[in-house]
Each structure stands twice: as structure tokens, then as C-alpha cells.
Design a protein around this motif. Structure first.
Motif, PDB file in Angstrom:
ATOM      1  N   SER A  90       1.020  -1.109   0.208  1.00  0.00           N
ATOM      2  CA  SER A  90       0.034  -0.077  -0.018  1.00  0.00           C
ATOM      3  C   SER A  90       0.842   1.263  -0.267  1.00  0.00           C
ATOM      4  O   SER A  90       2.123   1.216   0.201  1.00  0.00           O
TER       5      SER A  90
ATOM      6  N   TRP B 147      -6.713   5.683  -0.197  1.00  0.00           N
ATOM      7  CA  TRP B 147      -5.449   4.654  -0.141  1.00  0.00           C
ATOM      8  C   TRP B 147      -5.375   3.924  -1.809  1.00  0.00           C
ATOM      9  O   TRP B 147      -6.203   4.169  -2.409  1.00  0.00           O
TER      10      TRP B 147
ATOM     11  N   ASP C  64      -3.043   0.896  -3.504  1.00  0.00           N
ATOM     12  CA  ASP C  64      -2.302  -0.222  -3.253  1.00  0.00           C
ATOM     13  C   ASP C  64      -1.327  -0.288  -4.814  1.00  0.00           C
ATOM     14  O   ASP C  64      -1.951   0.066  -5.846  1.00  0.00           O
TER      15      ASP C  64
END
Lengths: 273, 288, 369
Positions: free
Chosen positions: C105, C277, C279
Motif C-alpha cells: 500500500s 488509499w 495499492d
């Protein structure tokens, strides 16, 4: 002596605690152990990906189980690791227990302490330190390293269980055998081993169970392509553990039950006199 | 292979001890030395460690927050051990004395549930103990409660989960110890007029003591390092030492402190075992 | 009366000696615990084997993703699994190599770059990098995408039962509302949960000022009695679905999965700020097949592959070219397609360096309180 009273083996139990109370108590514990099993088996037939909210009946997860190669591979790896590690750990642990149950040799306290110490370290510590060690000696990570690690953390459990069996056991039979001319190996195989076998089996069972569901240590010492079942399952946390795992567990459970009850001829002992 | 007392080392003894010495020596003691070294090192900000002599990591443990966590852990581990004994002993007794020909099958049946992942069994417990789960519905059906109780994600649920997880560690040693029990001894005692309870307490139980000790150790020790159950069944609201150590190695990337915690935990636990074993009887475990 | 043979202690001591040698070897080599195996990228030597070792989360590829790659290139892919960014980092730092592509991440990419665990990408080998949407590249954790390219992205917000409690204001306050006592869950994630408290106070999720952190700690300690617990996102999802929870702090993918199963639920990305977020795909140092790794990353960034991926995972795709191919049903879900003004109030979690340990201590304290 046994013939003196009319009541013999059938009536041993706590005074005032009739046999049915013991049966009930045992039944309760088994129920406690199996309650979540029944629930997870139930959800293996769920029609959506949830293992906690029932939405309907479906066999899709069993179909998925048949198709999913990665689950098969992981299961197979776990089984191989489990069987091999258990075999090695049981042998080594039993030998250690036999040695440690003697009194008074030099270094005994150190040996005892080490055995206990090996159960005391948290998994992440064992995992990280073993990984660093393997890397330092340039040992390629893979199934072998997993097996080595599993043996390392299960030996102590086997030793402690077998010692519980040995303790207080009458060793004079062994001495008698040797006096009669049997070699140490013969004594071990023909006299000692049969006597401690339940302890050895119990230790092996414990070792296998510990190995089969181990995650943390296995994660750190595993290499490419050596994913075990727990590695796959714990990694599913990000998206939710799929009922495929429930389906797999159900299949394993049912198969084991069939083996236990079907193979009862092997398991069921002759009633000892 | 006789049980001769003495300080003697024989070929047999050396042969029996060699495998475990090599295996644990190499794959446990050596990595352990590494951890010991780490515990005196200094952690890098991004993980990794520089070796040196930094006792600060040990001093960091003496923080009320961490001491509270360690104290709580020992408390839970002790309760867990007692409960496992209370539940496990009757079951082991049942299997050995009532199991007859089915003994082996019964023992296997105890272990079989543990061949499914702890994760999915924990999720199943969440279902059983949930607001609308079987437990609550049964209680309401029986009229014991009117409203759903909060059963899951509590410290009690953590304890229950620990007992659930560690029962086999108690049952198997107990089974191993009880199984060698010579039934004739018991019958002899009864023939001589002892009541059944008396027989149990004075004959059976003392002889099973090695099993009790072994089981207690095998439950108590790993309990102290447990980190999965407090999170899954306790809603991560019950922090145990296992959680703390995991956290230090992973999220906090403080390997040095994590190592120091582990070493301290190990020393505490080993001390506890030694004390316990000496207290209950040195000859019961054969030689400490 | 058994006979015992005395042997020289030497035989036994030899075994201990072997352990001693191993020990001293170790102490010499242990001085470099960050040993990643030799060297960086695809230097010299002959052509790579047609293999690729992928280290990923379980179920984070669509059914066709890997087979289509294997067919197109003839490269055999082995996939292994990790269950958290921190596990991944610890393993790589302790020397566990062998992987060619990993999927960390955002904040972890920065940490890995700083601790020299991943290598720079050769963009010339990844033509599909141009598919990445403008808003998803050049983020603070890797400003020039030297080390990473995005894989999936999402937000962290509140999944709640609209039927029971009505439409929520877009704010973090409901998570602190006593009327929902026992029916609220926060994430068992230091940065996200401390982040929620920081957001609520109007601060940044990357705050390092001690006073701000202390205020956040106070908020969380105040909140704890109201909570059912601190869960993983996937644990909250079924609890909201079956009514045990009214509000859950979750990742968007779980929210969308829940929304698609139950119309009574809704997902909101709160004000004044929330987390976004990402990844990413990276190549660790010591990768044996860096060429193949680049090819795989390129494959993922293909429009069709990217769309199939998101349609399977229910997360958002950073692939602008893939957007048109996203399932209609997915796009309709509340919170999937974000209006600009919502997008602008999203923050990216960054590594906080030294403050990390303070964050962890705070969260431990909160959980233990």
C-alpha cells in the motif's frame, strides 16, 4: 484381586458422581468443541460469499473447491509438511523424553530448560529469527525450511507429553529384559515403546495439529511456491475468507470421520483384561 | 537402559539426546542468541536494527501501559489454565476409563476440529454468540433473558476462546498420563474398602499429576503469547502481550523493543514453570 | 544391574561445538540484518527463465488475470500470499527474497524505498503506464512513480444502515454518537482510526505534532466505550449486514460488496476529510525475473485487464483507460464514482517516520484502556 468383588472395570468413577454425569460432562465438552464446526459446515452451503450471514442454499463453493488449484496446492503442502515434521519431531522428542526422564546426568537442567524455553518464545520472534538465520547461512527458503521450523517448535511439545507418560512408570520391566539378555534396541522396541505408545501417539497428534494450522512462523520461513493452507487462509482476511475454505474443512472433517469410524477395526482396541 | 541413578553419561544417553540437541541447538538456540542480541540493539526508523549495547529497550518495558498488559496476560493465562483443567480432566478421565475400546477414536475426535483453521472457527463463534445468534436466541427462548446479551467481543469471549483453543493441550497430556494407570491399583484400593471418591483423590489423581503439570505448562505458556483470539473474539479491545509483541515487530517496526519484550516474557514464564514444577514435586516430572 | 558404557565426552561436545560454530558465523553475518539478496535490477546474464513469482493478497486478482498473462507471454506465474503490509515488510527486511512483484500500500511504498527493499522501475518497459489516470499518479509517497505504479485504489469511510438510522451527514461525528452505543465499529488499523480522530478534529491524518496527537488520543479513549470493537474491514461487513452493527468504519471495497447485497445500507465518505488509499505494484530488490516483472505490471495496466480486475475486486481502478469498461452496477453504487468536491477532501496516508512509534503507542493505549 480383581475377582474379589463382583463389580470390576465397569464401575470405576467418582463416588457420588454416577457414570451418566461423567458421560454428560464429556458430551458437553465435545459439544463445545464441535459447535463452531457445525456452524462452519452450515455456511459452506451458503449462496453468497459470506461465512456469517446466511442467504440461501448452494453448492457453488464445493464446485469452486474442485476448481481452485491454489487451494489444492496449499492443502497438499500443509499435509506434506505436517506429516514429515510430525514424524521427525515425534522421534526426536520421544528420544529426548526418554533421556530426560533419567535422574541426575550432567547438563540435565540445561536440557530441561531448553525444552521448556522452546515453547515460551512468541511465534513472531521464532519466525523472524529463523528467517534471519536461514538467510545468514544462505539456506534457500522453501518447504524444507518450513519443515525444519515446524520440527523445531513442536519437539518440545512431544517431549513434554511423553514425559508425562513416562513419569512414575515402572522401569523395572526394562531392566528385567536387559538382565535376560536383550540388547538396548530390542528392549526399546519390544518393551519400552509399547508401554509409552499412547504418550507417543498423543504427542504426535499434538505436533501435527500445531503444524497444520501454523501461520506466523510458516509465513516467515516459507519460500516461493510453498504456500501452506494457513498462509492462504490468513491472507484472505483482506477480502473475507471465502466459503471455499469452509467447504474444504467440511470435506476434510467428513473424510476423517469416515476414516475413524470406518477404520475402527484398527482403532478399536481389544478390551484389556 | 535401566534407570540407574548417577551422573553417568552412556552411549545410549548421548544417542538419545543428540538429535534434539542438534536440532534445537541449531534452529532454536542460535536464533535465540540473535534475538538476545537484537534486544540490546537499536531499531531503525524503517525497521531493521543496529547491534550494540542498548539496555534502553528493557527499561522501556517498565511503563505502566506495558506492565498492565503483561499483568493482564498472566491473569488470563492462569484463568485459562484452570478452566482447561476443569473441563479437560473429566473428559480425559472419561476417555481413559469409560472409553474402553473406543479410546483411540475418542482422542482423535477431540483433535479433529483443530484441523480446520482457527480463523474460520473464530468467525463461527462470532455467529453463535452474535446479537441474533444461536446462543442469544436459545437464552431468550428459554426465557432466561428478554433482550440479546452482548456475548461476543468481550473479555469473557476472549477467555472462552482461549479455553476453546487450548483444551487439547491439556487433554492430550492428561490422557497420556492417565492411560498408563494400572486399574488393578484402583480395584485394590476399593477392595480394601476405600470409597470411590477416596480412590480417586488418593490414588488416581496423584498418579495423574505429571499429566496435570504437563498440561498446565502446555496451556499456560503459549497462552501468554496468544494474539489471534483477543483480536478475533475480543474486538481487539483486550490487549495481551502477544498483541504487543506482534505490534512492535510489525507496525511499530521496533525489533529491538519487541525482542526485549520477548526475552523478558520468556524469563518470566520460565521462572514460573520452574517454580511451579519444584513446588508440585520434583520427582513428578522426572528429574528437574 | 545394566551395563553402561562410558564414552568420551568429546563425542557429545563435538555436537555442541557445531552449534557454537553456527553461532559465531551467525553473529558475524547478523550484522547486516537487512540483507536483501544480491544486487538490484535486471543486470547482465542470459535471458530470464519464463517464470514470475508474485506476492499478493489472496483473491486480489480476477480469475482471468493470471491465465491471460500466461497465455500472452508464456511465463509461468506462481502466486504466494501475505496478509498485511507489515508482514511483507518484515519478511523482506529479514532477507526473505524470491519474489518479483509485490503489492504494497501507499505508505509502505515510501518505507520500502527508504529502507532500500524495492528497486526503481524501468518505465520504458511499461508502455501501459500511460493508462494511469492523472489523479492517481505522482502521489506523495512516490512523486515520480519511480518505484511503483498503482494497482487498485479506494477510500475509507462509513458503512451504515440507512434504513435504521436515516441518511447520515457526511461527518465523522456519528461514530462518536452515544445513541449508537455498542453498534459502532472502528478499524483495527492505527493510521485509519487515529486518522478518523484527527480528521474529526480538523487535523491531517499525517499529523506529527504531539498536542494534536494527544487530542486524538483523548477522542479515541472517549469513543472506546461506545464501540463494539476494532475490526478488520471484512469483519465489520457481515456485522453491518446482519444488523449487529449500525455503523462500520470500512474500506470502500467492503462497503460496495455490502451495498450490492443489501439496499438498506449506504456508504459515506465523511467531511472534513477522509482517507484515500492506493495499492501499488513494486519490484523488490533481488528479484530474479525483473524483465518478466515489468511485463506483468504492464499487463495489469492494460485497459481490459484492469477493468476485469476491478469488476472482480469491487475496488476502484486507477486505470483511466479501463474506466469505461467498469460494470454499470458497480458504478451506480453510492460512493464508487466520486464527485470532484469529495475527491478533493481525500488525504493520502504517508509514512510518519519517527512519529510512527508514538502513533502505535497511542493506539495500544486506547485499545488497552
Amino acid at each position: 484381586m480383581a475377582a474379589a468383588t463382583g463389580k470390576t472395570t465397569g464401575r470405576t468413577g467418582l463416588r457420588g458422581t454416577p457414570d451418566w454425569a461423567l458421560l454428560l460432562g464429556a458430551g458437553f465438552v465435545y459439544l463445545f468443541l464441535y459447535a463452531p464446526i457445525l456452524v462452519l459446515m452450515f455456511f459452506s452451503f451458503n449462496s453468497t460469499r459470506s461465512t456469517q450471514v446466511w442467504t440461501g442454499f448452494s453448492l457453488e463453493w464445493y464446485g469452486e473447491l474442485l476448481r481452485d488449484q491454489s487451494v489444492h496446492d496449499a492443502f497438499r503442502t500443509s499435509l506434506i509438511v505436517g506429516v514429515v515434521a510430525t514424524a521427525i519431531a515425534t522421534v526426536i522428542g520421544t528420544f529426548a523424553a526418554l533421556a530426560l526422564s533419567r535422574h541426575g546426568f550432567r547438563g540435565q537442567t540445561f536440557a530441561d530448560t531448553t525444552i521448556y524455553a522452546a515453547t515460551v518464545m512468541p511465534e513472531i520472534v521464532v519466525g523472524v529469527s529463523l528467517l534471519v538465520f536461514f538467510v545468514a547461512i544462505q539456506f534457500t527458503l522453501g518447504i524444507t525450511t518450513i519443515i525444519i521450523a515446524h520440527v523445531a517448535f513442536t519437539i518440545s511439545f512431544v517431549t513434554i507429553v511423553v514425559r508425562a507418560r513416562l513419569s512414575g512408570m515402572d522401569r523395572s520391566i526394562e531392566e528385567a529384559a536387559q538382565d535376560l539378555g536383550a540388547s538396548p534396541v530390542q528392549t526399546f522396541l519390544r518393551v519400552t515403546l509399547p508401554l509409552i505408545l499412547p504418550g507417543v501417539m498423543a504427542g504426535a497428534l499434538l505436533a501435527f495439529t500445531l503444524s497444520f494450522d501454523d501461520f506466523v512462523i510458516t509465513f516467515f520461513v516459507s519460500g516461493v511456491g510453498s504456500s501452506t493452507l494457513p498462509l492462504k487462509i490468513y491472507s484472505m482476511i483482506k477480502f473475507g475468507v471465502s466459503p471455499v475454505i469452509n467447504a474444504l474443512s467440511t470435506v476434510v472433517l467428513v473424510a476423517t470421520m469416515l476414516l475413524i469410524f470406518g477404520g475402527s477395526r484398527i482403532l478399536v482396541k481389544k478390551e484389556d483384561a | 537402559m535401566g534407570g540407574g541413578k548417577g551422573h553417568g553419561w552412556s552411549l545410549g544417553l548421548a544417542g538419545l539426546l543428540a538429535p534434539v540437541t542438534i536440532w534445537l541447538g541449531l534452529f532454536f538456540l542460535v536464533p535465540l542468541l540473535l534475538i538476545l542480541a537484537y534486544s540490546f540493539g537499536t531499531s531503525g526508523i524503517y525497521g531493521g536494527i543496529t547491534l550494540g549495547f542498548n539496555p534502553g529497550n528493557y527499561l522501556k518495558v517498565f511503563d505502566p501501559l506495558y506492565l498492565e498488559i503483561i499483568g493482564r496476560t498472566f491473569f488470563i493465562a492462569a484463568l485459562n489454565t484452570l478452566l482447561c483443567l476443569a473441563l479437560g480432566y473429566p473428559l480425559a478421565y472419561f476417555i481413559v476409563f469409560k472409553g474402553r475400546r473406543w479410546r483411540n477414536a475418542l482422542v482423535l475426535l477431540v483433535m479433529v476440529p483443530f484441523w480446520t483453521s482457527l480463523l474460520i472457527r473464530a468467525y463461527a463463534w462470532v455467529v453463535i454468540l452474535g446479537g441474533n445468534g444461536i446462543a442469544n436466541r436459545t437464552l431468550q427462548f428459554l426465557g432466561i433473558t428478554d433482550e440479546p446479551l452482548t456475548l461476543i467481543f468481550t473479555p469473557e469471549a476472549v477467555l472462552m476462546g482461549m479455553v476453546y483453543s487450548y483444551l487439547p493441550f491439556m487433554i492430550l497430556p492428561l490422557y497420556a498420563a492417565l492411560e498408563k494407570f494400572d486399574t488393578r491399583l484402583k480395584e485394590a484400593a476399593q477392595d480394601l474398602g476405600a470409597s470411590r471418591w477416596h480412590t480417586f483423590w488418593r490414588v488416581t489423581f496423584p498418579l495423574s499429576l505429571p499429566g496435570v503439570i504437563a498440561g498446565s505448562i502446555l496451556v499456560f505458556i503459549p497462552s501468554a503469547g496468544e494474539f489471534v483470539i483477543p483480536d478475533l473474539l475480543g474486538g481487539s479491545r483486550t490487549v495481551m502481550t502477544g498483541n504487543l509483541i506482534q505490534n512492535q515487530f510489525l507496525q511499530a517496526r521496533d525489533w529491538a523493543f519487541g525482542s526485549a519484550l520477548s526475552v523478558l516474557l520468556a524469563v518470566l514464564l520460565l521462572g514460573a514453570i520452574m517454580f511451579y514444577v519444584r513446588r508440585v514435586g520434583t520427582d513428578k516430572l522426572g528429574g528437574i | 544391574m545394566s551395563r553402561e558404557k562410558r564414552i568420551s565426552r568429546g563425542a557429545f561436545l563435538k555436537a555442541m561445538g557445531a552449534a557454537g560454530v553456527a553461532g559465531s558465523t551467525l553473529s558475524v553475518l547478523a550484522c547486516q540484518p537487512n540483507t536483501s539478496a544480491t544486487g538490484g535490477g535486471g543486470g547482465g546474464g542470459g535471458p530470464e527463465e519464463k517464470k514470475l513469482n508474485l506476492y499478493n493478497w489472496a483473491d486480489y486478482v480476477a480469475k482471468s488475470t493470471i491465465p491471460s498473462f500466461e497465455q500472452k507471454t508464456g511465463i509461468q506465474v506462481t502466486q504466494d500470499f501475505y496478509s498485511s503490509n507489515e508482514d511483507l515488510l518484515a519478511k523482506l527486511q529479514a532477507g526473505g527474497t524470491g519474489y518479483d512483484v509485490i503489492v504494497p500500500s501507499d505508505y509502505m511504498v515510501a518505507i520500502m524505498a527508504k529502507s532500500d527493499v524495492i528497486q526503481k522501475l524501468d518505465k520504458s518497459k511499461i508502455p501501459n503506464a500511460k493508462n494511469v489516470g492523472k489523479e492517481y499518479e505522482g502521489l506523495s509517497y512516490d512523486p515520480n512513480n519511480e518505484y511503483s505504479l498503482p494497482y487498485q485504489w479506494g477510500t475509507t469511510g462509513i458503512l451504515y444502515n440507512k434504513k435504521e438510522i436515516g441518511q447520515l451527514d457526511e461527518s465523522w461525528d456519528p461514530m462518536w454518537d452515544p445513541q449508537f452505543e455498542g453498534k459502532v465499529a472502528m478499524l483495527n488499523d492505527t493510521r485509519e482510526t487515529l486518522g478518523a480522530a484527527l480528521y474529526k478534529l480538523g487535523y491531517s491524518v499525517n499529523a506529527t505534532d504531539q498536542e494534536q496527537l494527544d487530542e486524538a488520543r483523548a477522542e479515541l479513549i472517549e469513543q472506546k466505550p461506545l464501540l463494539s470493537g476494532y475490526f478488520d474491514s471484512t469483519e465489520s461487513r457481515p456485522l453491518v449486514l446482519n444488523g449487529d452493527l449500525l455503523l462500520g468504519h470500512v474500506f470502500s471495497g467492503d462497503a460496495f460488496l455490502a451495498l450490492s447485497e443489501n439496499d438498506d445500507l449506504d456508504y459515506v465518505v465523511p467531511k472534513p476529510a477522509a482517507t484515500r488509499w492506493t495499492d501499488n505494484m513494486c519490484i523488490p530488490n533481488g528479484a530474479q525475473h525483473p524483465e518478466n516483472a515489468h511485463k506483468f505490471i504492464n499487463h495489469i495496466l492494460d485497459a481490459g485487464v484492469g477493468a476485469k480486475l476491478s469488476n472482480y475486486t469491487y475496488y476502484n481502478t486507477p486505470n483511466a483507460a479501463a474506466l469505461p469498461k467498469i460494470d454499470e452496477a458497480l458504478r451506480k453504487l453510492s460512493g464508487y464514482v466520486l464527485p470532484d468536491k469529495v475527491f478533493k477532501r481525500l488525504e493520502v496516508i504517508e509514512d510518519t517516520g519517527e512519529a510512527t512509534r508514538e502513533y502505535e503507542r497511542i493506539f495500544t493505549e486506547v485499545k488497552s484502556s
